[in-house]
Design a protein around this motif. Structure first.
Motif, short mmCIF file in Angstrom:
data_model
loop_
_atom_site.label_atom_id
_atom_site.label_comp_id
_atom_site.label_asym_id
_atom_site.label_seq_id
_atom_site.Cartn_x
_atom_site.Cartn_y
_atom_site.Cartn_z
N ARG A 114 -5.32 8.18 9.57
CA ARG A 114 -5.07 8.23 8.32
C ARG A 114 -5.77 6.95 7.57
O ARG A 114 -6.04 6.97 6.32
CB ARG A 114 -3.71 8.31 7.76
N LYS A 169 6.49 12.39 1.86
CA LYS A 169 5.32 13.28 2.27
C LYS A 169 5.64 12.98 4.00
O LYS A 169 5.59 13.75 4.70
CB LYS A 169 4.08 13.09 1.98
N ASP A 208 6.16 16.31 6.06
CA ASP A 208 4.99 16.89 6.39
C ASP A 208 5.47 17.35 7.84
O ASP A 208 5.65 16.73 8.94
CB ASP A 208 3.93 15.95 6.47
N LEU A 254 -0.49 6.91 3.04
CA LEU A 254 0.28 7.57 3.81
C LEU A 254 0.51 7.09 5.11
O LEU A 254 1.44 6.77 5.96
CB LEU A 254 -0.33 9.10 4.20
N TRP A 276 0.90 -1.22 0.05
CA TRP A 276 -0.04 -0.06 0.08
C TRP A 276 0.98 1.18 -0.07
O TRP A 276 0.65 2.06 -0.39
CB TRP A 276 -0.88 0.21 1.28
N SER A 277 2.13 1.23 0.85
CA SER A 277 2.79 2.59 1.06
C SER A 277 3.48 2.88 -0.41
O SER A 277 3.68 4.13 -0.46
CB SER A 277 3.83 2.29 1.94
N GLN A 328 4.68 9.05 -0.71
CA GLN A 328 4.26 8.89 0.69
C GLN A 328 5.26 8.65 1.48
O GLN A 328 5.08 9.50 2.51
CB GLN A 328 3.26 7.56 0.84
N PRO A 354 -1.58 6.54 -3.31
CA PRO A 354 -2.67 6.57 -4.58
C PRO A 354 -2.11 6.11 -5.92
O PRO A 354 -2.91 5.99 -6.78
CB PRO A 354 -3.49 7.76 -4.48
N SER A 367 -9.56 9.33 7.05
CA SER A 367 -9.11 10.43 5.88
C SER A 367 -9.93 10.15 4.84
O SER A 367 -10.67 10.95 4.44
CB SER A 367 -7.57 10.53 6.05
N PRO A 368 -9.95 8.84 4.09
CA PRO A 368 -8.70 7.97 4.40
C PRO A 368 -7.59 8.01 3.53
O PRO A 368 -7.71 8.67 2.41
CB PRO A 368 -9.47 6.46 3.79
N ASP A 369 -6.44 8.02 3.93
CA ASP A 369 -5.32 7.95 3.22
C ASP A 369 -4.44 6.85 3.51
O ASP A 369 -3.35 6.97 4.23
CB ASP A 369 -4.37 9.39 3.85
N TRP A 370 -4.87 5.71 2.96
CA TRP A 370 -3.99 4.54 3.06
C TRP A 370 -2.66 4.45 2.72
O TRP A 370 -1.76 3.94 3.44
CB TRP A 370 -4.81 3.22 2.38
#
Length: 270
Positions: free
Chosen positions: A231, A42, A46, A240, A28-29, A39, A33, A235-238
């Protein structure tokens, strides 16, 4: 029967239960997306994520120091105290394992809130005029985590204390050293492997805490495990969330490698 055959089912279970899902998180990482390491870039750039990592490490370090200090005193009495003292310490060590982490967290909420037992008692005896802010901040998080992790620090420290050669301590006393000097110059240095092992165990456990910071922090002292949950599920932000999970796992693996290298786990288990 060969030992490998006995360990085989356990290794297979661990692979299926932990390693295979972790491979999925790693996938996933670098795929969500979109494919790439964006990711991870980030996650390490971040400001919000960096601040959460820093807060997590700070809280974990404070919790580790407090847990080790308390556990060392408890382990010393448990190993070298009178029979009654040892029994009392065993009860204090074992009873917390029978209480769930959720129950403990809500118990601390009942104690620390503005209308909790501690603030009510302090106001009734006149020590304070206004309630102290003891929960929904880092203080409450540190207190709850320390309370939970002290027993885990006791066992490796007590193991290191039990493995000491009493003849060394007797020789120091025979050469004129006081009890205090024998303790600081002989006893403490010889138990440092156990202290180091306990410190790494507590720190690693603290890194993954979720329930206690979420309840006692009240969303104001978010740690990395809670941020990963947010996350992934809100969020979803899988992508990250998965990247932060992998980074956290690498940190934990590095700490465990340090323990295997410097804490001499074989001597701790004797």
């Amino acid at each position: 029967m060969k030992p490998a055959l006995l360990f085989g089912p356990l290794v297979l279970f661990l692979c299926l239960a932990y390693f295979v899902p972790f491979l999925g998180v790693m996938q996933w990482s670098v795929t969500l997306p979109e494919p790439g390491v964006g990711q991870y870039v980030k996650a390490v750039s971040d400001p919000l994520i960096i601040s959460v990592f820093i807060r997590t490490f700070r809280i974990c370090l404070i919790v580790t120091i407090l847990s080790i200090a308390a556990a060392y005193c408890i382990a010393y009495i448990w190993v070298r105290g009178t029979p009654m003292q040892r029994l009392a310490m065993e009860i204090c060590i074992l009873i917390p394992f029978w209480i769930s982490i959720l129950t403990r967290a809500f118990g601390w909420v009942a104690l620390l809130t503005n209308r909790g037992l501690i603030n009510t008692w302090l106001q009734q005896i006149g020590i304070i005029s206004e309630p102290l802010t003891l929960v929904r901040n880092e203080f409450g998080v540190v207190l709850g985590m320390t309370h939970f992790l002290i027993p885990f620090a006791v066992f490796p420290i007590a193991s290191a204390m039990r493995s000491l050669d009493e003849r060394v301590l007797m020789a120091a006393r025979g050469m004129g050293a006081t009890r205090l000097r024998t303790f600081w110059a002989i006893f403490v240095p010889m138990t440092l492997p156990g202290v180091l092992g306990a410190g790494i165990i507590v720190f690693v456990f603290a890194l993954g805490f979720f329930i206690t910071p979420a309840i006692l922090g009240g969303g104001r002292s978010v740690m990395i495990a809670e941020l990963i949950y947010l996350r992934l599920f809100q969020s979803p932000d899988w992508g990250l969330g998965a990247a932060m999970s992998v980074i956290l796992m690498l940190i934990v693996a590095g700490l465990l490698a340090l323990m295997m290298r410097y804490a001499r786990p074989k001597s701790m288990l004797r």
